[in-house]
Design a protein around this motif. Structure first.
Motif, PDB file in Angstrom:
ATOM      1  N   MET A1157       0.826  -1.202   0.000  1.00 14.86           N
ATOM      2  CA  MET A1157       0.000   0.000   0.000  1.00 14.86           C
ATOM      3  C   MET A1157       0.862   1.255   0.000  1.00 14.86           C
ATOM      4  O   MET A1157       0.535   2.266  -0.658  1.00 14.86           O
ATOM      5  N   MET A1158       1.991   1.235   0.711  1.00 19.40           N
ATOM      6  CA  MET A1158       2.898   2.392   0.726  1.00 19.40           C
ATOM      7  C   MET A1158       3.504   2.626  -0.645  1.00 19.40           C
ATOM      8  O   MET A1158       3.603   3.774  -1.116  1.00 19.40           O
ATOM      9  N   THR A1159       3.889   1.528  -1.300  1.00 15.16           N
ATOM     10  CA  THR A1159       4.435   1.665  -2.660  1.00 15.16           C
ATOM     11  C   THR A1159       3.399   2.256  -3.606  1.00 15.16           C
ATOM     12  O   THR A1159       3.693   3.135  -4.435  1.00 15.16           O
ATOM     13  N   SER A1160       2.171   1.755  -3.474  1.00 17.85           N
ATOM     14  CA  SER A1160       1.103   2.266  -4.326  1.00 17.85           C
ATOM     15  C   SER A1160       0.814   3.736  -4.024  1.00 17.85           C
ATOM     16  O   SER A1160       0.567   4.536  -4.937  1.00 17.85           O
ATOM     17  N   ALA A1161       0.895   4.095  -2.737  1.00 10.98           N
ATOM     18  CA  ALA A1161       0.634   5.496  -2.376  1.00 10.98           C
ATOM     19  C   ALA A1161       1.723   6.410  -2.916  1.00 10.98           C
ATOM     20  O   ALA A1161       1.454   7.545  -3.376  1.00 10.98           O
ATOM     21  N   GLU A1162       2.978   5.946  -2.844  1.00 13.26           N
ATOM     22  CA  GLU A1162       4.073   6.767  -3.385  1.00 13.26           C
ATOM     23  C   GLU A1162       3.922   6.960  -4.889  1.00 13.26           C
ATOM     24  O   GLU A1162       4.133   8.059  -5.422  1.00 13.26           O
ATOM     25  N   ALA A1163       3.548   5.886  -5.613  1.00 14.27           N
ATOM     26  CA  ALA A1163       3.340   6.017  -7.053  1.00 14.27           C
ATOM     27  C   ALA A1163       2.191   6.974  -7.348  1.00 14.27           C
ATOM     28  O   ALA A1163       2.267   7.810  -8.282  1.00 14.27           O
TER      29      ALA A1163
END
Length: 1183
Positions: A1157-1163
């Protein structure tokens, strides 16, 4: 240092008779003093006793064998443990070999049904007193957490769904109640029978015979009633969704795993398959074992199908397994289990009636393919498991000792701390004779955990059986595994019925039954005596031989019963023998004294030894057979005592007639003499000569088998009944009325005298003058059947008048007992013992001796004069001569032992074993190696030794050769000792006794101080008395039922460590995951996933049940809680560790999801920033 005081001396002086005479060769009958000086003083200085009462405690350890009278069966498919309930309220829980637990309902009510809480470490039992019990299995000795007693209704069926805490309970009235497993409180939710059936139905549907929730929908409950009605009940809407009716009574129901069909078994031998979509009639009806009829005609009815199980397979046709259902015209067919797999029908015939069976499946989930792999079948006298994965359906080899009762057990022997190589040797011989054809797969009941524990010494149990077989068992480390089986009947010819030959058997049934066994583990000499008055000596060999069996026939008779006194002027009345006793044919067991040819039987043995060469496989091989023969038409009396010495090469045995001593090396009879003749001119009781007897009576038919006469309840039964009742497997409990508080002469069982020292029972019956004249010829107070009675020589006692009973009341004092003992001239040999001892008072060195104990409490020492060298031993004769030494006690003598001057127990000498059939040249020239077990200094200096003698009433310590009585202890006055043994515990000797009143007593040696006295076991039947035996290291056992051996310990150390020796029933195992149902099945497969039983059955919705309906009873283990606390700290830690592992796994999954979820939020943030920069400077109209 053990302290001594004068209290023992005063007690001993009080016990002695003030008017007792002394004999030059005896301590005196009734002599009970502890002599204050001389050897007694030396004894006080030399021997320091280390045992105290803190070393002793009674505790049951483990029970072996098949559960007696089983009634119920349950299996946990995840833990893989099996539970068996019995009619006596016992529960046996079995796992892998070594995991065997016994627990008992206090009420003793029969177990109706068992239900495991699958993979929860708990068990629910329903008993016949309408009580539910919750057992905690998370401890080595299960305990009851809760009980629920139904007051107004009788329990008939229980069902606990998988992973549910709500138990459905069906009753005899047809109602269904629901119990919370955690609190064991009844829910207010009740399914009444009148709500379940249609209102138009006028009859009661009968008791509930089945309960189960639908595999498709947990909110639907299937209720089966006895009269053929089946109700599909909706738990949420509280109404019947559908009803099914059938003309025949229902015995069982089982679901198809999809939850759309179910199968019923009926009382007419039919199986009906029902579809929920068309409940008006069965989808399919079959009578598997019925005769095929023309179309349109109903098949002939068969026997009821008591249970059916319908199990599905993913890759093959479903299994339909049921019990019963055979055709009525096949009356001779044995009980059977039928397995239907596709079009194939296999009928497995059983040796015993089927009590219950369960199909073992791979999954615990009812809504998945069951994949059955085995069937556990509980029979009345056996437990078998059938392998379903092979087409021929072989059975698994049972690792438990379930065949102890294969033939009824008649005697036992227990040996602790025996030579360690014996177990391996016996197993290597016995494994060659194992049955073949078992399944190649491992035993499926493999749950629990077990380790060896601290007890490492080898133990062997020997059981003798009614068919003449003898079994050797490895009893080490609290387990029991059969090592070797010996068949003594192979020595004899088979008795053919109706072949015209006359039979000389003294029992009609089981003529080869083993009566006594004597085993020397060091020399591997084994000796057996049978009910047909024979003795067989076996030697152990690793090599097979073919040879003829050497046999000796011994004529043993006593002339005392063949003479009578002159007729007196007056005589107390006795009952008419012809009215009290059976005919001569009944008394002789199988035949009259006079055969059909009119020839009186004489010098004929009871059995015929094989005369042709016999092949003997490796193991125990018969070396010599000794048989007592008929004498002047009277059969030989059964053997009451047996002993053998490998060092001397001599075997001795005795009965109610006399003593026989045989040299089994030279195969010759050394001594065959009546007991009275052993006294020579020194008979203490001065029996007077009498004139010849006028008419012979069949006195020898009063058999003297140890403790058997207490079994049969009336005097008119044939003598063989005493043995038949011994071998009866389904014996009913015998009421016991022991009048222990009157006097030593008042012990009675079932109305007959059973006290070893008692006289005939009192009776107020008056006789006519004709009856009195018949009795008068026997002399004053001397009926023809008045013999000495003892636990080793029981017989039928004739009723006598109160005056006679009072006159013959027991008294062993020298001043007053001569007249009563004179009436009991028939003196039985009750104990024998070989030892290096002092045969006479003036002996300075020890020599081979034979101690002989009798039913009158006399001890005779017989001197054995052996050749000095090995070469002469095989050729020169052995001299056997009564030494003239007599010792006396109160009651029949039971056991002997000897101690040296330091207080160490002396073991009888023995010969080191060598293979008698070894072909090695070195072995042929090998000389006999003897181990004498006494110090050289004691032999050279002529020092003393101490002899321990225990009778049915008291124990005495004598110093030899002075023959001084050092200690005497009157063990019991109101009862009698059944079993006594000198045993070693903690490297010290003690005397262990089991009394007829149920007490177990331990006394120190040599001071005979009481160390333990516990009222442990009431004598409910003579099976306990016959099989109870002590051994070293604080161990004992007895046959608690016809099929089970109970082991116990009287060692405090073992009681403290018993938890470490027992197996664990529960081991932490993760519950298998349910199969993925798929989207369509989840969508159309029902609402089972959303059903909340807590909301429906809880107090908030359903309310409280009536208090008068059931009563909650907290169990002894309830304070520890259900959720693993009863398992102790280790159980709680294990559960916590598993919970932490699961939590860690979930946290790991959550961490991975969070990182994603953090990776998706950063993207997303990056793309949003780029989009913002792109349109930052543009006007609105530029879009």
């Amino acid at each position: 240092m053990k302290k001594f005081n004068f209290r023992k001396v005063l007690d001993g002086l009080t016990a002695s008779s003030p008017g007792s005479g002394s004999s030059s060769n005896s301590g005196g009958v009734g002599s009970g003093s502890v002599h204050p000086g001389g050897t007694a003083g030396a004894l006080r200085e030399e021997i320091q006793e280390s045992l105290t009462s803190d070393y002793f405690q009674i505790c049951k350890t483990v029970r072996h064998g098949f559960p007696y009278q089983p009634t119920a069966l349950a299996f946990d498919p995840v833990q893989k443990i099996l539970a068996i309930g019995t009619r006596t309220g016992a529960i046996r829980i079995l796992g892998r070999p070594g995991v065997d637990c016994y627990c008992q309902h206090e009420s003793g009510a029969a177990v109706l049904q068992l239900q495991f809480l699958i993979n929860e470490g708990a068990l629910v039992s329903a008993s016949s007193d309408d009580t539910l019990h919750l057992w905690n299995l998370r401890q080595k000795r299960p305990a009851i957490l809760h009980s629920l007693k139904f007051n107004r209704e009788r329990i008939t069926y229980c069902h606990l769904p998988f992973q549910s805490k709500w138990l459905y309970v069906g009753t005899e009235r047809g109602n269904t109640h629901i119990v919370n497993i955690e609190s064991f409180i009844l829910s207010g939710y009740v399914i009444m029978w009148n709500k379940a059936i249609e209102l138009s139905t006028k009859t009661h549907p009968g008791p509930v015979v089945h309960l189960s929730d639908s595999p498709r929908d947990e909110g639907k409950l299937l209720i089966g009633y006895e009269n053929g009605t089946v109700v599909f009940w909706d738990l949420k809407s509280k109404r019947a969704e559908l009803r099914v009716y059938y003309d025949e009574a229902i015995h069982s129901i089982d679901w198809h795993h999809e939850g759309k069909q179910f199968m019923c078994s009926h009382s007419d031998g039919s199986l009906t398959l029902w579809n929920l979509k068309s409940p008006s009639r069965p989808f399919q009806t079959t009578v598997p074992h019925g005769k095929s009829q023309r179309e349109g005609r109903k098949s002939e009815p068969c026997k009821p199908i008591l249970k059916v199980e319908y199990k599905t397979c993913r890759n093959s046709e479903p299994f339909i397994i049921f019990s019963g259902g055979l055709s009525y015209d096949k009356a001779c067919r044995r009980p059977s289990l039928t397995i239907m797999h596709g079009k194939a029908i296999t009928v497995l015939e059983m040796d015993h009636p089927i009590v219950e069976f369960l199909t073992l499946c791979e999954t615990p989930y009812p809504n998945e393919f069951q994949e059955p792999y085995a069937v556990a079948v509980l029979l009345e006298k056996d437990l078998i498991v059938v392998d379903l994965t092979q087409t021929n359906f072989p059975i698994f080899e049972n690792p438990y000792p379930m065949d102890i009762h294969e033939s009824p057990v008649t005697c036992t022997a227990y040996f602790a701390d025996c030579p360690p190589d014996l177990i391996l040797v016996l197993y290597s011989i016995g494994v060659k004779h194992k049955k073949q054809g078992y399944s190649t797969k491992e035993w499926p009941v493999s749950g629990g955990a077990w380790n060896l524990g601290a007890q490492t010494y080898p133990e062997i149990i020997i059981t003798g059986h009614a068919d003449g077989s003898i079994k050797f068992w490895d009893a080490s480390a609290m387990t029991l595994q059969m090592l070797y089986k010996l068949k003594t009947s192979k020595v004899f010819e088979k008795q053919k019925v109706g072949d015209g030959k006359q039979t000389c058997e003294i029992v009609e049934e089981d003529p080869f039954a083993v009566q006594m066994i004597y085993w020397c583990p060091e020399s591997r000499i084994f000796c057996v005596s049978g009910v047909s008055a024979y003795v067989i000596i076996y030697k152990f060999s690793r090599h097979e031989i073919t040879t003829e069996i050497v046999s000796l026939e011994v004529r043993l008779q006593c002339d005392v019963e063949d003479i009578i006194t002159p007729e007196p002027e007056t005589s107390p009345p006795f009952p008419d023998l012809s009215s009290q006793l059976p005919s001569s044919r009944s008394l002789s067991g199988s035949t009259n004294t006079v055969s059909s040819e009119g020839v009186t039987k004489d010098s004929i043995p009871c059995l015929s030894v094989k005369t042709r060469p016999v092949r003997m496989p490796p193991g125990y091989q018969a070396d010599l057979v000794i048989q007592l023969v008929w004498v002047d038409g009277e059969p030989p009396q059964q053997i009451t005592s047996l002993a053998i010495s490998s060092a001397y090469g001599i075997v001795a045995f005795g009965n109610c007639t006399g003593l026989v001593v045989v040299d089994f090396i030279q195969k010759t009879v050394l001594l065959s003499m009546g007991t009275i003749d052993l006294y020579r001119s020194s008979d203490l009781y001065q029996r007077q000569p009498r004139s010849p007897r006028k008419n012979k009576q069949f006195i020898a038919d009063n058999f003297c088998m140890r403790g058997l006469s207490n079994f049969y309840p009336d005097l008119t039964k044939r003598i063989r009944t005493s043995y038949q009742s011994l071998t009866e497997l389904n014996d009913s409990p015998v009421p016991l009325e022991l009048e222990r508080c009157k006097s030593p002469t008042s012990d009675h069982v079932n109305g007959h005298c059973t006290s070893p020292t008692s006289q005939s029972c009192s009776s107020g019956k008056r006789l006519s003058s004709a009856d009195v004249s018949k009795v008068n010829r026997w002399g004053p107070g001397r009926p023809p059947f008045r013999k000495a009675q003892s636990a080793a020589c029981m017989e039928i006692s004739l009723p006598v008048t109160t005056e006679e009973a009072r006159e013959n009341s027991y008294n062993r004092s020298r001043s007053s007992s001569i007249s009563s003992i004179d009436k009991d001239s028939k003196e039985a040999v009750t104990a024998l013992y070989f030892m290096e001892s002092f045969a006479r008072k003036n002996d300075s060195t020890v020599s081979p001796c034979l101690f002989v104990g009798t039913s009158l409490g006399m001890v005779l020492l017989i001197s054995l004069n052996l050749p000095s060298s090995d070469e002469q031993r095989f050729t020169e004769p052995v001299m056997v001569l009564p030494s003239g030494t007599f010792l006396s006690l109160k009651g029949a003598v039971l056991t002997f032992s000897c101690m040296d001057r330091t207080g160490s127990l002396m073991q009888p000498p023995y010969e080191v074993w060598r293979d008698p059939n070894n072909t090695d040249e070195n072995e042929k020239t090998w000389k006999r190696k003897l181990v004498m077990n006494y110090s050289t200094s004691s032999q050279e200096t002529g020092d003393h030794q101490y002899t321990i003698i225990c009778s049915e009433k008291q124990a005495k310590i004598f110093s030899l050769p002075s023959q001084t009585c050092l200690y005497v202890h009157n063990i019991t006055e109101t009862s009698f000792i059944l079993q006594a043994e000198v045993v070693v515990m903690c490297n010290s000797a003690c005397l262990a006794c089991f009394c007829a009143n149920g007490h177990i007593m331990i006394m120190s040696l040599p001071s005979l101080r009481p160390m333990l006295d516990v009222n442990y076991l009431p004598l409910t039947d003579m099976r306990i008395a016959r099989t109870f035996c002590f051994t070293n290291e604080g161990q004992a056992l007895y046959l608690v039922s016809p099929t089970e051996i109970q082991r116990l310990t009287y060692s405090q150390e073992m009681c403290d460590n018993i938890q470490d020796m027992l197996g664990d029933l529960f081991t932490p195992i993760e519950t298998p995951e349910a199969q993925n149902r798929g989207f369509l099945k989840g969508l159309f497969g029902g609402s089972g996933q959303t059903f909340d039983r807590e909301e429906l059955f809880g107090e908030a919705t359903a309310g409280k049940a009536s208090r008068s309906l059931a009563q909650h009873i907290p169990g002894p283990g309830s304070i520890e809680g259900m959720k693993g606390a009863a398992g102790g700290v280790m159980g709680e830690l294990t559960r916590a560790r598993i919970a932490l592992d699961e939590r860690g796994q979930r946290l790991g999954e959550l961490e991975e999801k969070t990182a994603g979820m953090m990776t998706s939020a950063e993207a997303f943030s990056k793309h949003a920033h780029e989009l913002m920069l792109k349109y930052k400077d543009k006007k609105w109209y530029q879009f």
